[in-house]
Each structure stands twice: as structure tokens, then as C-alpha cells.
Design a protein around this motif. Structure first.
Motif, PDB file in Angstrom:
ATOM      1  N   ARG A 550      -5.070   1.127  -4.952  1.00 18.33           N
ATOM      2  CA  ARG A 550      -4.344   2.622  -5.265  1.00 18.33           C
ATOM      3  C   ARG A 550      -3.140   2.657  -6.284  1.00 18.33           C
ATOM      4  O   ARG A 550      -2.933   3.585  -6.789  1.00 18.33           O
ATOM      5  N   TYR A 551      -2.447   1.556  -5.929  1.00 22.60           N
ATOM      6  CA  TYR A 551      -1.308   1.269  -6.900  1.00 22.60           C
ATOM      7  C   TYR A 551      -1.871   1.170  -8.319  1.00 22.60           C
ATOM      8  O   TYR A 551      -1.122   1.734  -9.246  1.00 22.60           O
ATOM      9  N   TRP A 594       7.041   2.526  -3.070  1.00 19.06           N
ATOM     10  CA  TRP A 594       5.915   3.308  -2.942  1.00 19.06           C
ATOM     11  C   TRP A 594       5.126   3.090  -1.840  1.00 19.06           C
ATOM     12  O   TRP A 594       4.376   3.906  -1.394  1.00 19.06           O
ATOM     13  N   GLU A 597       5.984   4.640   1.257  1.00 21.05           N
ATOM     14  CA  GLU A 597       5.752   6.163   1.019  1.00 21.05           C
ATOM     15  C   GLU A 597       4.526   6.521   1.413  1.00 21.05           C
ATOM     16  O   GLU A 597       4.013   7.437   2.083  1.00 21.05           O
ATOM     17  N   GLN A 598       3.408   5.768   0.857  1.00 27.24           N
ATOM     18  CA  GLN A 598       1.861   5.890   0.969  1.00 27.24           C
ATOM     19  C   GLN A 598       1.464   5.429   2.118  1.00 27.24           C
ATOM     20  O   GLN A 598       0.527   5.986   2.781  1.00 27.24           O
TER      21      GLN A 598
END
Length: 743
Positions: A550-551, A594, A597-598
Motif C-alpha cells: 500500500r505504501y 504514515w 495513520e493508516q
């Protein structure tokens, strides 16, 4: 006699435990239960307390194979009773004696009145009294267990003496030494257990294989195997025992040491007939019993993963370090007697693995820092132990002659004592390695990871880096210092040179002494005492790869791929030359922000998984043994771990061991491995060898023991056939656990 598989290390004041403890004691041998005799041991005669002396006065009783055991238990019981009287008073001892008498009466009569009387006596106790009574019976049972273990060894030793006498040639009166300096023949204990040296011992197995065993119900006639075939098979075998952490089954090292001392005192008492030495051994027994009664049976703090690992390392230091070379020396002698050849000096037959501090499946306290710490402790302890071994060799090998190979290694024309020159250099390397490891441990000890059991840190590698880590290996790290021991070969090579040189100059008997024991220790224990396995559950790797994809903004994230898509993605990445993620992926503050957060619930776990592979890349390949995947269900579970190792730049990947543990997984394991064998990337990586772990506990819990054992049998049968057809060597790792009592 009684036998208990395990002893409780905590004592509760609940009546149930007290009654259970008393009932267990009541089931003991009647004469052995005279545990708290009121008479002082000082008034006992030697004939009452020493088996050999007792034999001289009552031959008929000594013929009973349990007579020495009963004598030991009575002695320990009297010591415990005297200690209770001295520490807690006569009233406490009287209560114990009353309950013992009532429990014996119930055991003897089996009537309701006897049982009611025992229950009423227990109910009359208050909490403090109940605690003392429970401790008294619990300690007696533990001491009796220790005496029984010692008695088994005593009978085994006697059986070996009888066996040696039966196979010994008749003495030659012209060559038999007499007079001063002549040793008396070893005496065997009467009543030694028949069959003690059968298939439960190495000697018994070798004898049955080469000379034939007695026919059994499934074996109509003895089968004899060629001695050369037995020798070759044995030399081609390796047994690897793996230490795991089960905190609910462990005992304090404090009490374990006391029981070891009790066994040692009992053994010393058996080995002598001198009254003063017997008295000294019995005094030591009374001291140990007093220490046992006045010591806390339970830990007051929950053990951390580091505590568990330290306990395992202490087992290696205090037990295995001496036991392994002693056993291999004994086995080599048996092989020479029965097979015609001793065990070759370069074979060890044993290895020890460990999950202590590295099994993170379901244990959030096992972090990369914890694993770094326990491996470093293993390297420090190994360097310390080998330092003392090499130091002893330095003072022993004052030999002046050597072969050309050793002379070339030294590089000097004239050296008066060449072996000491080689050992001096090796000893200094071990000292530097030990001291650096100690400095690193002291630095790590300032962090909460050691003092509080592992609060998660987002930067687990920084502490070790700042401390100046031991180099991983001279072959994989350009900055490796030649003055440090980085792997077992750094110890093995100079010792092998010394061994070969001694043999070449006609001193094989010297080479096969302390030096051979040290060589075998190096091969068994390596440079860190254990070979560590990493274990993690398969879904955690999937979550980490989902975060990575996903990153990287792939069209389909790993979590949304089908199994076929996952295998295709993993195969392509394994065959690609580009890195999947940056080397410092989890140290980038923007990436960490990130992730949090995700993945607010899984961010710490994802970072932990990725940093675990970073930690693996820092270690020497010799130290890390395998990566075990719990709950393996698909081929992608195995390929994912290989890809994460590649992403972390692990130059020599750990072998990946799928663990099949539920009944469904066992039923499907052959299909999973067949699909892996059809994968080109997998076949290239495993290079003709695969290890598979078979789990026992989860399958038994979900389906029952019979169904689980049947599933395990079918799985093993199918896997062996599959890998034979694929021409890939298979090793099965059996996950059957036995409590060692480590903490």
C-alpha cells in the motif's frame, strides 16, 4: 514409591491444594512416608542412614531393590522434620504428623470415617497453618522425587558395573596390580534393575542392533545389523533439541540448584564408606533442606522473555557444558567396543536450538531488541566458557614438538612451546570478544527493554549500533575485526591444528583429552551456545506486506490479492534484483507517521515484523537457525518470509520452516508443499533441502489425541513420499514439549 511428573512451585492456602498434597503423600510407599520422625538425625546409627552399612547388618532387606531409596527418603524426611521443628516449632510438626497419620489411615482402611476425620483435621487449620502444612508435604514430595531420580542413576550405574564384569576377560594374576596403588574393583549394587541397559541407553541400542535382541510379539526372530552400517548411520545422524519457553511449567533456579545439591550429596554419600565423609555428606543434606524450607518457592515478579532466555543459558552453562562431552566420550567408547571404531573426533551428533527470547508468536514482549539481547548474552557466555577452556589448555599443552602445519600457522622460526603460542592468541580473541559483549550488555541494560520486559521502541537497531555491535562475520562484514571471535570456525581452526599436530607427533592420547572435549563443545554449542529460531504467525507477515504494497501504491495491495496473485507477486519479487523497500524503511519518520495513520491498531506490530528481519540481517548465519511460521496454510506464507528476508538484505537467508499444527492444516500440508515444490523461485532458494515442523498441541486440543495422532501420521507419510519423489531432502521437526524447569 510414588512418581510425580511435575511439582507445584507455588503453594496456595486453599484447602483443596492442601488436601491434594496430603493425599499424594498418602499414596507413597508406607515405609517411605515416615517423613518427619521426631528423633534427631544425630541419634541415628550409621547402619540406619547409610545403604552400604545397612547392607552389612540386614542382607535380606538389602536384597530389596528399593531399600537404599527408602533409606535416602527417611534421611531427607528426618532432615525436613528437624528443620520444621527448629524454624516453625513443635506444634507445626505435630500438625503435619497428625495429617500424615490420618491420611495413612484413610489409605489403609478406605472408609468414610477415615476420610471424614482427615477432612475435619484439614478444616481445623487456619490459613497460616495450612500454608505451613502444604509446604511441608510439597517439599517432602520434591525431595523424595530427587531421591528417586538419584536411585535410578544408582541402579543404572550398578547395572553397568555388572555388565562390565560379565563381559570382562578373566584377570591375569601376572598383570593384575597388587599392593600399594592397586585399585579395588568397583562394587555393583545388589538388586540392580534387570534390563536397565536395554534400548533406553546407547549401549543397549548398539548391542541389540549388532548382536540381536530378544524376540517380541511383532518380531519372531532377532535381527542383526552389520556393525559398519550401524556406524555409518550413526555418524550421519544429528539430534537437535530445541529449548522453548513455557512460563507456567517452570521452577525457580534457586530451588533447582538446591535439588541438584541434594542429589550431589546423596551421590557423595554413596561413594564413600569413611564415617567422617558420610557425616559430612549428611550435614550437607541437612543444610540444603534448611535452605529449601527457608527459601521462597515462587518468583514474586513475572519473568520476562530475557529472564527465560537467561535461565536456558544457565542450563547450557551448568548442565550441558559438562554433560555433552562426557556423554560423547562414553558413546565413543561404546562404539569402539561394539562397532570396532570410536566416534570420529569431528562429529558431535548434537545441536541445541532455542526459542527463548525469539518466539514472538502471541508474545508482544518479544521484540527485535529482546532477541538481540539474548543472542548477545549467548555470545558473551560462550566466549566466557571457551575462554576458560582455552586457558586450561594453555597451561596443559606445554609440548615442545609440533608438525609443519602448526609451525606455518605460527609463522615464527623458533617457538619453544608452539601450542601455547596458538592458544595464547585464541585466548586473547576470546577475552576481547567476551569483554565487548559485556560492554554491549551493560549499555543495553540502561534501556527499558531489559528492566521492564520490553516496551516497544520504533528504532530497535539504534541501541545496539550505538553500543558498537559485535561484527556479524568476517565474510559478510567488511569492518569485522580480526581480533574478535565472530563464528565457531574462529575457535575451531586453531584447535584443530593443535589436535592434528599432537596426533602427528605421537601424542594422540593427549589430543583426545581436554582438547577433544573442547573441540566437541565448539561443534555442539557454536559461538552463542544455542542456534536461535525465530517464530512468528503467518498473518503478521501478510499484514506487513500489505502495508508495504500500500505504501508503494501497487494497483492491488497484498491484503486484497488472491492466493494465486500473491504467489505470482512474491515469485516475481524474489527473482527481481531491485530492493522491495528502502533499507531503513522503519526509521523514516514520515513512513512511521504514515503507518500509524493508516494502521492505527497494527502499526507497532508491522514495524516489529520488519525490524525483526533487519535484526536477522545483523547476525552471523551460524547464530540464527531457522524461521518458523506458525499457522502455515498456503504457499504464500512461506514465500512471504523469504521475500521479507530479501527486503532486509539478509545475505544468507534463514531456512524457512512451515509449521502445520491444526488437524485441517495437517490434512492440507501435502498439497501446500506440492504447490511450493512446483514454484521455481522456491526450488532455487531451498536448494534441495526443506524442514517442516509438525505441531502436536493445537491438533490434540482441536480434535483429541487419537484423531490428532492419526492426522500427524498421515501428514508425515504423505510428506515423506512427496519429497522423495521430488528428490528434495526432508527433515521433520517434532513440536513435542517437555518441561525442563528453567526459571
Amino acid at each position: 514409591m510414588f512418581r510425580l511428573a511435575g511439582l507445584a512451585t507455588s503453594v496456595s492456602c486453599k484447602r483443596g491444594l492442601t488436601f491434594t498434597t496430603i493425599a499424594a503423600a498418602a499414596r507413597s510407599d508406607k515405609s517411605s512416608m515416615r517423613l518427619f520422625a521426631h528423633s534427631s538425625t544425630a541419634t541415628q546409627t550409621q547402619a540406619q542412614t547409610h545403604p552400604q552399612a545397612h547392607h552389612t547388618q540386614n542382607d535380606d532387606n538389602f536384597q530389596d531393590k528399593s531399600a537404599p531409596l527408602r533409606a535416602d527418603i527417611k534421611l531427607l524426611g528426618r532432615a525436613l522434620g528437624d528443620t520444621i521443628r527448629a524454624r516453625d516449632g513443635q506444634a507445626t510438626l505435630d500438625r503435619v504428623e497428625e495429617l500424615r497419620a490420618l491420611s495413612k489411615a484413610w489409605r489403609r482402611n478406605g472408609t468414610g470415617e477415615s476420610f471424614d476425620a482427615l477432612v475435619a483435621a484439614v478444616h481445623r487449620l487456619d490459613a497460616t497453618q495450612m500454608h505451613s502444612v502444604a509446604r511441608a508435604f510439597s517439599h517432602f514430595l520434591a525431595l523424595a522425587n530427587t531421591a528417586e531420580q538419584h536411585h535410578r542413576e544408582r541402579r543404572r550405574r550398578s547395572a553397568r558395573i555388572q555388565e562390565a564384569a560379565a563381559h570382562a576377560p578373566p584377570p591375569n594374576p601376572l598383570s593384575t596390580p597388587t599392593g600399594f596403588g592397586a585399585s579395588a574393583p568397583a562394587k555393583a549394587l545388589e538388586g540392580a534393575q534387570p534390563g536397565m541397559l536395554n534400548s533406553t541407553t546407547a549401549a543397549g541400542v548398539l548391542r541389540e542392533l549388532t548382536q540381536g535382541s530378544a524376540p517380541g510379539f511383532d518380531q519372531p526372530a532377532p535381527v542383526v545389523v552389520d556393525a559398519n552400517a550401524v556406524f555409518e548411520t550413526l555418524c550421519d545422524s544429528t539430534v537437535e533439541l530445541v529449548f522453548t519457553a513455557h512460563p507456567t511449567q517452570v521452577h525457580r533456579r534457586t530451588t533447582q540448584r538446591i535439588f541438584v545439591s541434594v542429589a550431589a550429596a546423596l551421590a557423595q554419600r554413596d561413594r564413600t564408606e569413611l564415617p567422617e565423609e558420610i557425616a559430612a555428606a549428611e550435614d550437607d543434606l541437612r543444610r540444603q533442606v534448611a535452605l529449601l524450607w527457608t527459601s521462597d518457592e515462587v518468583r514474586r515478579e513475572k519473568p520476562t522473555p530475557v529472564d527465560e532466555a537467561i535461565a536456558g543459558l544457565h542450563v547450557a552453562e551448568q548442565v550441558l557444558w559438562e554433560a555433552v562431552p562426557r556423554y560423547l566420550r562414553s558413546l565413543s567408547l561404546r562404539m569402539e567396543q561394539l562397532l570396532g571404531r570410536p566416534l570420529p573426533h569431528h562429529l558431535s551428533l548434537f545441536k541445541f536450538g532455542s526459542w527463548l527470547g525469539s518466539d514472538r508468536d502471541g508474545n508482544a514482549f518479544v521484540t527485535p531488541d529482546v532477541t538481540r539481547d539474548v543472542i548477545l548474552r549467548g555470545r558473551w557466555m560462550a566466549a566466557e566458557l571457551f575462554y576458560h577452556d582455552v586457558d586450561a589448555l594453555y597451561y596443559e599443552l606445554s609440548v615442545t614438538s609440533c608438525n609443519e602445519a602448526l609451525q606455518r600457522h605460527i609463522g615464527k622460526q623458533t617457538v619453544a612451546e608452539p601450542y601455547r603460542e596458538v592458544l595464547r592468541v585464541l585466548r586473547e580473541k576470546l577475552r576481547l570478544t567476551r569483554d565487548l559483549a559485556r560492554q554491549q550488555l551493560q549499555s543495553l541494560g540502561q534501556s527499558s527493554i531489559l528492566t521492564h520486559g520490553g516496551a516497544y521502541s520504533p528504532h530497535p537497531a539504534e541501541t545496539a549500533t550505538q553500543a558498537g555491535s559485535l561484527p556479524a562475520s568476517s565474510s559478510s562484514r567488511s569492518d569485522a575485526s580480526p581480533s574478535l571471535v565472530t563464528c565457531s570456525n574462529d575457535i575451531l581452526e586453531p584447535l584443530e591444528l593443535c589436535y592434528s599436530s599432537l596426533v602427528d607427533v605421537g601424542l594422540a592420547n593427549v589430543a583426545q583429552g581436554r582438547l577433544l572435549d573442547t573441540l566437541r563443545r565448539v561443534r555442539v554449542f557454536g559461538s552463542a551456545l544455542f542456534h536461535w529460531d525465530i517464530r512468528q504467525e503467518s498473518t503478521q507477515h501478510a499484514k506487513a506486506l500489505d502495508a508495504i504494497t500500500r505504501y508503494l501504491r501497487l494497483p492491488v495491495s497484498y491484503g486484497k490479492m488472491t492466493e494465486a496473485e500473491r504467489v505470482a507477486f512474491l515469485t516475481a519479487e524474489l527473482e527481481s534484483s531491485r530492493p522491495l523497500i528502502p533499507f531503513a524503511f522503519t526509521r523514516d519518520p514520515a513512513i512511521l507517521a504514515w503507518l500509524r495513520e493508516q494502521f492505527p491498531e497494527d502499526a507497532n506490530m508491522i514495524v516489529d515484523v520488519i525490524d525483526t528481519f533487519q535484526m536477522i540481517s545483523e547476525q552471523h548465519p551460524e547464530v540464527l537457525n531457522a524461521y518458523v511460521i506458525s499457522m502455515t496454510r498456503d504457499p504464500s506464507d512461506v514465500l512471504a518470509v523469504y521475500l521479507l528476508q530479501k527486503a532486509a538484505n539478509v545475505r544468507v537467508p534463514c531456512r524457512v520452516v512451515p509449521l502445520f499444527e491444526t488437524v485441517n492444516d495437517l490434512d492440507n500440508c501435502v498439497g501446500v508443499m506440492r504447490r511450493l515444490l512446483d514454484n521455481r523461485a522456491y526450488r532455487r532458494i531451498v536448494n534441495g533441502f526443506q524442514e517442516i515442523m509438525i505441531g502436536y498441541s493445537d491438533s490434540a486440543k482441536s480434535a483429541g489425541r487419537v484423531a490428532a495422532n492419526w492426522a500427524i501420521f498421515k501428514a508425515q507419510q504423505g510428506l515423506v513420499t512427496l519429497f522423495e519423489d521430488a528428490n528434495v531432502r526432508l527433515r521433520l521437526f517434532h513440536g513435542r514439549y517437555v518441561s525442563m524447569g528453567l526459571v
